[in-house]
Scaffold this active site. Structure first.
Site, PDB file in Angstrom:
ATOM      1  N   HIS A   1      -9.516 -16.273 -13.107  1.00 43.93           N
ATOM      2  CA  HIS A   1      -9.069 -17.607 -12.737  1.00 43.93           C
ATOM      3  C   HIS A   1      -9.728 -18.479 -13.949  1.00 43.93           C
ATOM      4  CE1 HIS A   1      -7.291 -17.184  -8.834  1.00 43.93           C
ATOM      5  NE2 HIS A   1      -8.272 -16.637  -8.481  1.00 43.93           N
TER       6      HIS A   1
ATOM      7  N   HIS B   1      -6.934  -3.682  -0.177  1.00 36.98           N
ATOM      8  CA  HIS B   1      -8.306  -4.487  -0.040  1.00 36.98           C
ATOM      9  C   HIS B   1      -8.822  -4.218   1.522  1.00 36.98           C
ATOM     10  CE1 HIS B   1      -5.838  -7.678   0.565  1.00 36.98           C
ATOM     11  NE2 HIS B   1      -5.663  -8.078  -0.666  1.00 36.98           N
TER      12      HIS B   1
ATOM     13  N   ASP C   1      -8.522  -5.151  -7.298  1.00 40.27           N
ATOM     14  CA  ASP C   1      -8.285  -6.485  -6.968  1.00 40.27           C
ATOM     15  C   ASP C   1      -8.774  -7.589  -7.859  1.00 40.27           C
ATOM     16  OD1 ASP C   1      -6.761  -8.809  -5.839  1.00 40.27           O
ATOM     17  OD2 ASP C   1      -8.187  -8.878  -4.186  1.00 40.27           O
TER      18      ASP C   1
ATOM     19  N   ASP D   1       1.172  -9.148  -2.416  1.00 44.13           N
ATOM     20  CA  ASP D   1      -0.134  -9.359  -2.282  1.00 44.13           C
ATOM     21  C   ASP D   1      -0.618 -10.671  -2.725  1.00 44.13           C
ATOM     22  OD1 ASP D   1      -2.808  -8.455  -1.976  1.00 44.13           O
ATOM     23  OD2 ASP D   1      -2.944  -8.926  -4.265  1.00 44.13           O
TER      24      ASP D   1
ATOM     25  N   HIS E   1      -0.733  -7.065   2.188  1.00 48.16           N
ATOM     26  CA  HIS E   1      -2.086  -7.690   2.187  1.00 48.16           C
ATOM     27  C   HIS E   1      -2.245  -7.975   3.843  1.00 48.16           C
ATOM     28  CE1 HIS E   1      -4.558 -11.230   0.858  1.00 48.16           C
ATOM     29  NE2 HIS E   1      -4.238 -11.672   2.071  1.00 48.16           N
TER      30      HIS E   1
ATOM     31  N   HIS F   1      -4.328  -8.157 -11.322  1.00 43.02           N
ATOM     32  CA  HIS F   1      -3.520  -9.145 -11.339  1.00 43.02           C
ATOM     33  C   HIS F   1      -3.780  -9.535 -12.984  1.00 43.02           C
ATOM     34  CE1 HIS F   1      -3.239 -10.343  -6.988  1.00 43.02           C
ATOM     35  NE2 HIS F   1      -4.221  -9.665  -6.847  1.00 43.02           N
ATOM     36  N   LEU F   2      -2.643  -9.539 -13.428  1.00 50.28           N
ATOM     37  CA  LEU F   2      -2.790  -9.663 -14.898  1.00 50.28           C
ATOM     38  C   LEU F   2      -2.060 -11.146 -15.320  1.00 50.28           C
ATOM     39  CD1 LEU F   2      -1.426  -6.212 -16.451  1.00 50.28           C
ATOM     40  CD2 LEU F   2      -3.568  -7.096 -16.310  1.00 50.28           C
ATOM     41  N   ARG F   3      -1.464 -11.783 -14.290  1.00 51.85           N
ATOM     42  CA  ARG F   3      -1.167 -13.150 -14.444  1.00 51.85           C
ATOM     43  C   ARG F   3       0.102 -13.598 -15.343  1.00 51.85           C
ATOM     44  NH1 ARG F   3      -3.530 -14.117  -9.720  1.00 51.85           N
ATOM     45  NH2 ARG F   3      -5.985 -14.386  -9.971  1.00 51.85           N
TER      46      ARG F   3
ATOM     47  N   ASN G   1     -10.423 -13.190  -1.242  1.00 53.03           N
ATOM     48  CA  ASN G   1      -9.431 -13.036  -0.054  1.00 53.03           C
ATOM     49  C   ASN G   1      -8.895 -11.404  -0.199  1.00 53.03           C
ATOM     50  OD1 ASN G   1      -7.672 -12.950   2.205  1.00 53.03           O
ATOM     51  ND2 ASN G   1      -6.254 -14.214   1.126  1.00 53.03           N
TER      52      ASN G   1
END
Length: 449
Positions: free
Chosen positions: A314, A237, A310, A157, A184, A65-67, A283
């Site tokens: 944050h 995952h 994953d 995801d 997911h 996740h690179l946001r 999660n």
């Protein structure tokens, strides 16, 4: 060609943890292996003493996740790519849950261009399966596949594609360009308000449980759908022993399913949640020790194909708060190699050749990255990792390249350290520290990487 063309002579590396040999890297490829490496090196070649180091193909992450775009306070393509290079990765797949969602050719091309400009690793965008991740109608899968980003992996995801009709249609659609749907697996109606694994610990803590069957039921449904339409399914995952059983059954029937496990699910258990520290909120949730052992054995025997980080950074305010309000997710790019070494290699379940299979060869194959996950042989692309397996280091999140400080391994002493990462023959990491990114010539074709 890239603008970097320096020769690098790696002396005395243990290839995949086995035989010792020299490697000559020049013009983006492995120019020679063994005695020919020294003979072929020019007088200006940079020498790297690799005594005691293991040479591996660069790691490939199917689940990062690179946001960016839209959530640059949590991570950017630049910071995430730096973290990936330090972790030994030469390619990462950027998940679609950005803002705006990566559900169009325009957005995936933006992410691809940011990765290329960054130059630390190959960044391959993952396209959303549904518009806005809303689960109501299919996104522009074909347009994303045909775009400059060349998308081959599609996933919502963070949100399950729970509608079986929509899931079937997506599986059918990606067959046209050899794509894969990465699911997911989480039945939403069984996990409303879920905070942790459902079991004795959740009952004691008074937290709403996330039952294993919510994952297992979706996997069971989806492998049957994949069998019905003869398409490729990838399960993100995996976290339960029951999921492993279903995957093993599906593979025994020849169903085209692959699966991943995260480093944290290979090591951590629900017992950590007793601390109420939100760093352990993720999660799918941390499960039981029985699940952890089943996941390790499944990764060792090939039932689970790959390790996917994953990586979910944050902002601190989204983690340093009450458990119920905290975001789900953990960082993982810079600790993945060490955690897998600790959980799999030091336990005797896997050797370094197996490590290369689950962290490089298999994920590159699933993601259709032709230049990644290649053997360390003459003429192969020089995506190479040097690791010191005897090193020990303490995880200090504030010193990491990722913007996220939410590592569940903070303060933990882990084995193994990345000493050098070569991306297309250029050392993005040297001496365990960031060196410089790879610069591309402007006229170089987009998919000559």
């Amino acid at each position: 060609m890239s603008k970097h063309s320096t020769q690098y002579l790696i002396r005395g590396a243990s290839i995949l943890g086995g035989r010792t040999a020299d490697l000559l890297i020049a013009d983006g490829i492995i120019a020679a292996v063994g005695p020919d490496a020294t003979d072929g090196a020019g007088s200006a070649a940079s020498i790297i003493d690799a005594d005691g180091l293991i040479a591996l193909p660069g790691m490939v992450d199917l689940h990062t996740h690179l946001r960016e775009p839209g959530r640059e306070d949590a991570e950017t393509v630049e910071t995430g790519s730096r973290a990936a290079a330090l972790g030994g990765f030469t390619a990462i797949h950027a998940m679609a849950n950005s803002s705006p969602v990566a559900d169009t050719a325009g957005v995936v091309e933006q992410v691809y261009s940011l990765g290329r400009t960054s130059g630390w690793v190959e960044v391959r965008p993952v396209g959303a399966v549904t518009v806005g991740l809303a689960g109501l109608r299919m996104a522009e899968l074909g347009a994303m596949a045909e775009s400059r980003a060349n998308v081959r992996v599609f996933s919502d995801d963070g949100i399950c594609v729970s509608d079986p009709v929509l899931m079937r249609r997506a599986l059918e659609y990606v067959k046209a360009f050899d794509g894969v749907i990465a699911q997911h697996a989480q039945e939403p109606r069984l996990t409303e308000g879920a905070q942790m694994n459902e079991g004795d610990v959740s009952a004691v803590l008074g937290l709403t449980g996330w039952p294993a069957v919510a994952e297992e039921s979706i996997i069971a449904r989806d492998v049957l759908l994949a069998q019905h339409v003869d398409s490729r399914l990838h399960v993100c995952h995996v976290s339960t022993a029951g999921s492993v059983d279903i995957l093993r059954w599906a593979k025994s029937r020849g169903i085209r399913v692959t699966a991943e496990v995260t480093p944290h699910h290979l090591l951590l258990t629900e017992e950590l949640v007793r601390s109420y520290n939100p760093v352990y909120k993720v999660n799918p949730p941390l499960r039981t020790s029985t699940d952890v052992q089943a996941l390790r054995e499944a990764l060792a025997d090939g039932t689970i194909d790959v390790v996917g980080t994953d990586h979910a950074p944050h902002p601190s305010e989204h983690k340093e708060c009450e458990w119920a309000q905290a975001a789900m997710g953990m960082t993982g790019l810079e600790t993945a190699l060490s955690v897998v070494q600790h959980a799999m290699i030091e336990t005797g379940l896997m050797d370094w050749e197996g490590f290369a299979r689950v962290t490089s060869t298999a994920p590159a194959r699933i993601g259709r990255l032709e230049s990644q996950g290649r053997p360390l042989g003459k003429g192969e692309p020089a995506n190479v990792l040097l690791v010191d397996p005897a090193a020990r280091w303490t995880v200090e999140p504030h010193k990491m390249a990722t913007k996220g400080r939410n590592s569940p391994f903070a303060g933990t002493v882990l084995p193994g350290r990345v000493i050098a990462t070569f991306y297309r023959g250029h050392p993005t990491v040297l001496g365990g520290a960031l060196n410089s990114p790879l610069l591309f010539d402007a006229e170089e074709p987009a998919w000559n990487i």
